[in-house]
Design an enzyme around this catalytic site. Structure first.
Site, mmCIF file in Angstrom:
data_model
loop_
_atom_site.group_PDB
_atom_site.id
_atom_site.type_symbol
_atom_site.label_atom_id
_atom_site.label_comp_id
_atom_site.label_asym_id
_atom_site.label_seq_id
_atom_site.Cartn_x
_atom_site.Cartn_y
_atom_site.Cartn_z
ATOM 1 N NE ARG A 23 -33.049 -37.920 -45.286
ATOM 2 C CZ ARG A 23 -32.727 -39.193 -45.154
ATOM 3 N NH1 ARG A 23 -33.288 -40.115 -45.906
ATOM 4 N NH2 ARG A 23 -31.823 -39.563 -44.259
ATOM 5 C CD GLN A 47 -52.342 -54.020 -22.315
ATOM 6 O OE1 GLN A 47 -52.496 -55.113 -21.784
ATOM 7 N NE2 GLN A 47 -53.005 -52.958 -21.939
ATOM 8 C CG ASP A 48 -46.736 -51.318 -27.423
ATOM 9 O OD1 ASP A 48 -46.173 -51.940 -26.504
ATOM 10 O OD2 ASP A 48 -46.173 -51.040 -28.493
ATOM 11 C CG ASN A 49 -51.709 -49.584 -22.686
ATOM 12 O OD1 ASN A 49 -52.432 -50.332 -23.328
ATOM 13 N ND2 ASN A 49 -51.210 -49.910 -21.520
ATOM 14 N NE ARG A 59 -54.663 -39.508 -19.584
ATOM 15 C CZ ARG A 59 -55.923 -39.761 -19.930
ATOM 16 N NH1 ARG A 59 -56.609 -40.680 -19.268
ATOM 17 N NH2 ARG A 59 -56.496 -39.115 -20.915
ATOM 18 C CG HIS A 62 -53.404 -45.145 -12.358
ATOM 19 N ND1 HIS A 62 -53.560 -44.537 -13.573
ATOM 20 C CD2 HIS A 62 -54.322 -44.584 -11.542
ATOM 21 C CE1 HIS A 62 -54.545 -43.649 -13.503
ATOM 22 N NE2 HIS A 62 -55.014 -43.663 -12.275
ATOM 23 C CE LYS A 72 -48.209 -49.020 -16.017
ATOM 24 N NZ LYS A 72 -49.073 -47.979 -15.438
ATOM 25 C CG HIS A 119 -46.520 -44.410 -14.551
ATOM 26 N ND1 HIS A 119 -47.464 -44.274 -15.535
ATOM 27 C CD2 HIS A 119 -45.473 -43.635 -14.912
ATOM 28 C CE1 HIS A 119 -46.992 -43.463 -16.472
ATOM 29 N NE2 HIS A 119 -45.787 -43.059 -16.113
ATOM 30 C CE1 TYR A 132 -49.839 -47.621 -19.864
ATOM 31 C CE2 TYR A 132 -50.048 -45.451 -20.840
ATOM 32 C CZ TYR A 132 -50.600 -46.503 -20.150
ATOM 33 O OH TYR A 132 -51.908 -46.444 -19.756
ATOM 34 C CE LYS A 169 -59.354 -45.134 -12.489
ATOM 35 N NZ LYS A 169 -58.874 -46.064 -13.485
ATOM 36 C CG ASP A 170 -56.924 -41.209 -11.259
ATOM 37 O OD1 ASP A 170 -57.186 -42.416 -11.065
ATOM 38 O OD2 ASP A 170 -56.261 -40.807 -12.231
#
Length: 181
Positions: A23, A47-49, A59, A62, A72, A119, A132, A169-170
């Site tokens: 299944r 908090q979940d993102n 990315r 940070h 995280k 990260h 995360y 930004k990065d």
């Protein structure tokens, strides 16, 4: 579930037990009691993102500073990414070192990144959905980072430089040497 501490103290690779049959599959992606016991950490995620990105999107790197620092627990829902955790804890034996982990929708590996780390990740598949959990709320005023191509870190992102897609930004983040830690 198999939990292995990386060379970076407090940073763990988590391999869930996956039950497969005709299944499909089932696995427990998170259990607070089991997590706390196997990592010897007391973390309360608040908090979940989730992000969706295309191949080459990088990315990071940070982190949040001060009272807003975040631990995280990260994983890939769809696709394949190279995930990076950098130890920014001054006085740590592994300060300025990083852990790299290739996470996929198939291997279902997770990485726990404690507070005091930067990260980032890069998408290696055509697209990826990345998820995360954070143990502290996001605060734009405490946001900071380190440039992805810092010479001290010397991270191999597994893709040629010209294939990387990086936010404006990065691209202007400081080096580790010049970062506010």
């Amino acid at each position: 579930m198999i939990v292995k501490e990386t060379k970076l103290k407090g940073c763990f690779i988590i391999e869930p037990t996956v039950f497969k049959d005709s299944r499909g599959y089932f696995f427990e992606s998170f259990n607070q009691k089991t997590f706390n016991k196997l990592t010897n950490q007391k973390v309360n995620f608040v908090q979940d993102n989730e992000s969706f990105s295309s191949k080459g999107v990088l990315r990071g790197l940070h982190y949040q500073t001060g009272d807003d620092a975040q631990a995280k627990l990260v994983r890939v829902i769809k696709g394949r990414v190279l995930d990076i955790a950098v130890d920014l804890r001054r006085g740590s034996d592994t300060f300025g070192e990083y852990e790299a982990l290739e996470m996929t929708e198939d291997n279902k590996m997770q990485l726990f990144i404690p507070r005091g780390f930067a990260h980032g990740f890069v998408v290696l598949s055509d697209t990826a959905i990345f998820s995360y959990k954070c143990d502290n709320f996001y605060n734009k005023g405490s946001e900071d980072g380190i440039i992805y191509n810092d010479n001290h870190l010397n991270i191999d992102w597994k893709l040629p430089e010209e294939e990387l897609l990086i936010s404006e930004k990065d691209l202007v983040l400081p080096t580790l040497k010049d970062a506010k830690l």
